[in-house]
Design a protein around this motif. Structure first.
Motif, PDB file in Angstrom:
ATOM      1  N   GLU A  22       0.837  -1.204   0.000  1.00 26.24           N
ATOM      2  CA  GLU A  22       0.000   0.000   0.000  1.00 26.24           C
ATOM      3  C   GLU A  22       0.873   1.255   0.000  1.00 26.24           C
ATOM      4  N   TRP A  23       1.902   1.267   0.858  1.00 23.52           N
ATOM      5  CA  TRP A  23       2.810   2.423   0.873  1.00 23.52           C
ATOM      6  C   TRP A  23       3.556   2.552  -0.453  1.00 23.52           C
ATOM      7  N   ILE A  24       3.997   1.415  -0.999  1.00 17.33           N
ATOM      8  CA  ILE A  24       4.711   1.473  -2.286  1.00 17.33           C
ATOM      9  C   ILE A  24       3.798   2.120  -3.336  1.00 17.33           C
ATOM     10  N   ALA A  25       2.542   1.657  -3.395  1.00 21.07           N
ATOM     11  CA  ALA A  25       1.615   2.144  -4.422  1.00 21.07           C
ATOM     12  C   ALA A  25       1.366   3.645  -4.256  1.00 21.07           C
ATOM     13  N   ARG A  26       1.100   4.078  -3.010  1.00 25.33           N
ATOM     14  CA  ARG A  26       0.758   5.495  -2.869  1.00 25.33           C
ATOM     15  C   ARG A  26       1.972   6.404  -3.090  1.00 25.33           C
ATOM     16  N   GLY A  31       4.891  10.215  -7.055  1.00 24.48           N
ATOM     17  CA  GLY A  31       6.038  10.690  -7.818  1.00 24.48           C
ATOM     18  C   GLY A  31       7.399  10.209  -7.331  1.00 24.48           C
ATOM     19  N   VAL A  32       7.408   9.366  -6.287  1.00 23.36           N
ATOM     20  CA  VAL A  32       8.685   8.828  -5.804  1.00 23.36           C
ATOM     21  C   VAL A  32       9.229   7.839  -6.834  1.00 23.36           C
ATOM     22  N   ARG A  33      10.552   7.884  -7.089  1.00 24.60           N
ATOM     23  CA  ARG A  33      11.118   6.978  -8.087  1.00 24.60           C
ATOM     24  C   ARG A  33      12.235   6.085  -7.542  1.00 24.60           C
ATOM     25  N   THR A  34      12.616   6.262  -6.287  1.00 25.44           N
ATOM     26  CA  THR A  34      13.525   5.319  -5.623  1.00 25.44           C
ATOM     27  C   THR A  34      12.833   4.921  -4.327  1.00 25.44           C
ATOM     28  N   ILE A  35      12.709   3.629  -4.074  1.00 27.47           N
ATOM     29  CA  ILE A  35      11.913   3.193  -2.919  1.00 27.47           C
ATOM     30  C   ILE A  35      12.372   1.796  -2.487  1.00 27.47           C
ATOM     31  N   LYS A  59       7.987  -1.925 -11.512  1.00 25.08           N
ATOM     32  CA  LYS A  59       8.171  -1.981 -12.985  1.00 25.08           C
ATOM     33  C   LYS A  59       7.132  -1.111 -13.684  1.00 25.08           C
ATOM     34  N   GLN A  60       5.886  -1.178 -13.193  1.00 24.99           N
ATOM     35  CA  GLN A  60       4.804  -0.391 -13.812  1.00 24.99           C
ATOM     36  C   GLN A  60       5.151   1.104 -13.830  1.00 24.99           C
ATOM     37  N   TYR A  61       5.766   1.579 -12.744  1.00 27.38           N
ATOM     38  CA  TYR A  61       6.093   3.013 -12.630  1.00 27.38           C
ATOM     39  C   TYR A  61       7.521   3.320 -13.083  1.00 27.38           C
ATOM     40  N   ARG A  62       8.213   2.325 -13.613  1.00 29.29           N
ATOM     41  CA  ARG A  62       9.622   2.480 -14.006  1.00 29.29           C
ATOM     42  C   ARG A  62      10.439   3.098 -12.854  1.00 29.29           C
ATOM     43  N   ALA A  63      10.231   2.528 -11.680  1.00 29.48           N
ATOM     44  CA  ALA A  63      10.897   3.038 -10.474  1.00 29.48           C
ATOM     45  C   ALA A  63      12.038   2.109 -10.066  1.00 29.48           C
ATOM     46  N   ARG A  64      12.929   2.651  -9.232  1.00 34.85           N
ATOM     47  CA  ARG A  64      14.036   1.859  -8.688  1.00 34.85           C
ATOM     48  C   ARG A  64      13.571   1.269  -7.362  1.00 34.85           C
ATOM     49  N   LEU A  65      13.048   0.049  -7.423  1.00 31.29           N
ATOM     50  CA  LEU A  65      12.518  -0.596  -6.218  1.00 31.29           C
ATOM     51  C   LEU A  65      13.556  -1.589  -5.680  1.00 31.29           C
ATOM     52  N   ALA A 191       4.191  11.138   9.340  1.00 30.33           N
ATOM     53  CA  ALA A 191       3.809  12.544   9.119  1.00 30.33           C
ATOM     54  C   ALA A 191       2.302  12.707   9.285  1.00 30.33           C
ATOM     55  N   ALA A 192       1.894  13.865   9.792  1.00 25.88           N
ATOM     56  CA  ALA A 192       0.456  14.134   9.933  1.00 25.88           C
ATOM     57  C   ALA A 192      -0.195  14.098   8.553  1.00 25.88           C
ATOM     58  N   ASP A 193       0.514  14.570   7.544  1.00 26.85           N
ATOM     59  CA  ASP A 193       0.006  14.565   6.169  1.00 26.85           C
ATOM     60  C   ASP A 193       1.121  13.999   5.286  1.00 26.85           C
ATOM     61  N   TRP A 194       1.069  12.678   5.044  1.00 30.42           N
ATOM     62  CA  TRP A 194       2.183  12.026   4.338  1.00 30.42           C
ATOM     63  C   TRP A 194       2.348  12.582   2.931  1.00 30.42           C
ATOM     64  N   ARG A 195       1.223  12.964   2.296  1.00 29.96           N
ATOM     65  CA  ARG A 195       1.293  13.443   0.918  1.00 29.96           C
ATOM     66  C   ARG A 195       2.043  14.783   0.852  1.00 29.96           C
ATOM     67  N   ALA A 196       1.694  15.668   1.780  1.00 24.35           N
ATOM     68  CA  ALA A 196       2.379  16.967   1.819  1.00 24.35           C
ATOM     69  C   ALA A 196       3.858  16.763   2.167  1.00 24.35           C
ATOM     70  N   ALA A 197       4.125  15.890   3.136  1.00 25.91           N
ATOM     71  CA  ALA A 197       5.522  15.634   3.533  1.00 25.91           C
ATOM     72  C   ALA A 197       6.321  15.094   2.350  1.00 25.91           C
ATOM     73  N   THR A 198       5.717  14.191   1.588  1.00 24.33           N
ATOM     74  CA  THR A 198       6.420  13.601   0.440  1.00 24.33           C
ATOM     75  C   THR A 198       6.719  14.669  -0.609  1.00 24.33           C
ATOM     76  N   GLN A 199       5.741  15.530  -0.875  1.00 24.16           N
ATOM     77  CA  GLN A 199       5.974  16.575  -1.883  1.00 24.16           C
ATOM     78  C   GLN A 199       7.072  17.533  -1.429  1.00 24.16           C
ATOM     79  N   GLN A 200       7.065  17.896  -0.131  1.00 17.62           N
ATOM     80  CA  GLN A 200       8.108  18.806   0.370  1.00 17.62           C
ATOM     81  C   GLN A 200       9.484  18.137   0.294  1.00 17.62           C
ATOM     82  N   LEU A 201       9.534  16.864   0.690  1.00 15.97           N
ATOM     83  CA  LEU A 201      10.816  16.141   0.636  1.00 15.97           C
ATOM     84  C   LEU A 201      11.297  16.004  -0.804  1.00 15.97           C
ATOM     85  N   LEU A 202      10.386  15.657  -1.703  1.00 15.57           N
ATOM     86  CA  LEU A 202      10.781  15.505  -3.117  1.00 15.57           C
ATOM     87  C   LEU A 202      11.351  16.812  -3.654  1.00 15.57           C
TER      88      LEU A 202
END
Ligand SMILES: Cc1ncc(COP(=O)(O)OP(=O)(O)O)c(N)n1
Ligand SMILES: Cc1ncsc1CCOP(=O)(O)O
Ligand SMILES: [Mg+2]
Length: 215
Positions: A22-26, A31-35, A59-65, A191-202
């Motif tokens: 679930e975390w990988i998918a979200r 927009g994360v590409r290394t995970i 593979k679907q997202y062409r990410a470095r998993l 994070a209280a808001d994981w989506r916002a935290a991810t965008q700020q970190l990215l």
């Protein structure tokens, strides 16, 4: 000299480490590409479905998993890469990982572990833990950014990752060391808001990183 593992991107950018599909998918959707998929202390058969699904998503997202620990499953389902710690090195079949074409990331905590890791010619080297962390019991003290910077002088041509206790607020001083990637668990998952935290970190971590020519 031992053969090198396949290359990865010179700068891996933001590198979340998570424990479910679930975390990988979200995070891939965000927009994360290394995970990394990191599920601790299971038998291979208990995590096989999760590992297979995570690899398919990567593979679907062409990410470095990267798959942590379960290197046999990573080979079986053709993951992008495997992450191993120093203890894992005593038991893993490194030749099989390399021959299957998987990238290899290795954990290090001090100079002796860096010597061992460099001799294995991995795809990247992780350095930690940088700050105190609640996520993993660590037998050693945090190395801090001064020691991180000293270690990086030995790793000029090697992709590098810093991990351990890195919050959004600490990212600038970690990036200032020149490290190519920042791995985080709680900065996103707690994070209280994981989506916002991810965008700020990215935007902090990946600002200015050129798109890699190869994955
Ligand atoms: C990017 C990254 N760096 C370090 C680690 C820690 O790996 P390891 O030492 O194998 O410990 P566990 O994660 O298996 O508890 C990591 N997973 N990822
Ligand atoms: C897996 C791992 N390896 C070294 S520190 C760590 C945990 C990092 O988690 P957090 O980013 O929450 O401190
Ligand atoms: Mg491990």
């Amino acid at each position: 000299m031992t053969d090198a593992f396949p290359a990865t991107a010179p700068k891996l950018g933001l590198y979340p480490v998570v424990d479910s599909v679930e975390w990988i998918a979200r995070l891939l959707e965000a927009g994360v590409r290394t995970i990394q998929l990191r599920i601790k202390d299971c038998e291979d058969h208990e995590v096989e479905d999760v590992v297979r699904e995570a690899i398919a998503l990567g593979k679907q997202y062409r990410a470095r998993l990267f798959i942590n620990d379960y290197w046999r499953l990573a080979i079986k389902y053709h993951a992008y890469g495997v992450h191993l710690g120093q203890e894992d090195l005593d038991v893993a079949d490194l030749a099989a990982i390399r021959e299957a074409g998987l990238r290899l990331g290795l954990s290090t905590h001090d100079d002796a572990e860096l010597d061992r890791a460099l001799a294995l010619r991995p795809s990247y080297i992780a350095l930690g833990h940088i700050y105190p962390t609640q996520t993993k019991d660590m037998p050693s003290a945090p190395q801090g950014v001064v020691e991180l910077k000293r270690h990086l002088t030995r790793l000029q041509d090697m992709p590098t990752v810093a991990i351990g206790g890195i919050s959004l607020a600490r990212v600038p001083e970690v990036l200032a060391t020149g490290v190519g990637s920042i791995a985080v668990v709680s900065a996103i998952t707690q994070a209280a808001d994981w989506r916002a935290a991810t965008q700020q970190l990215l935007s902090l971590v990946e600002n200015g990183i050129e798109p890699a020519k190869a994955m």
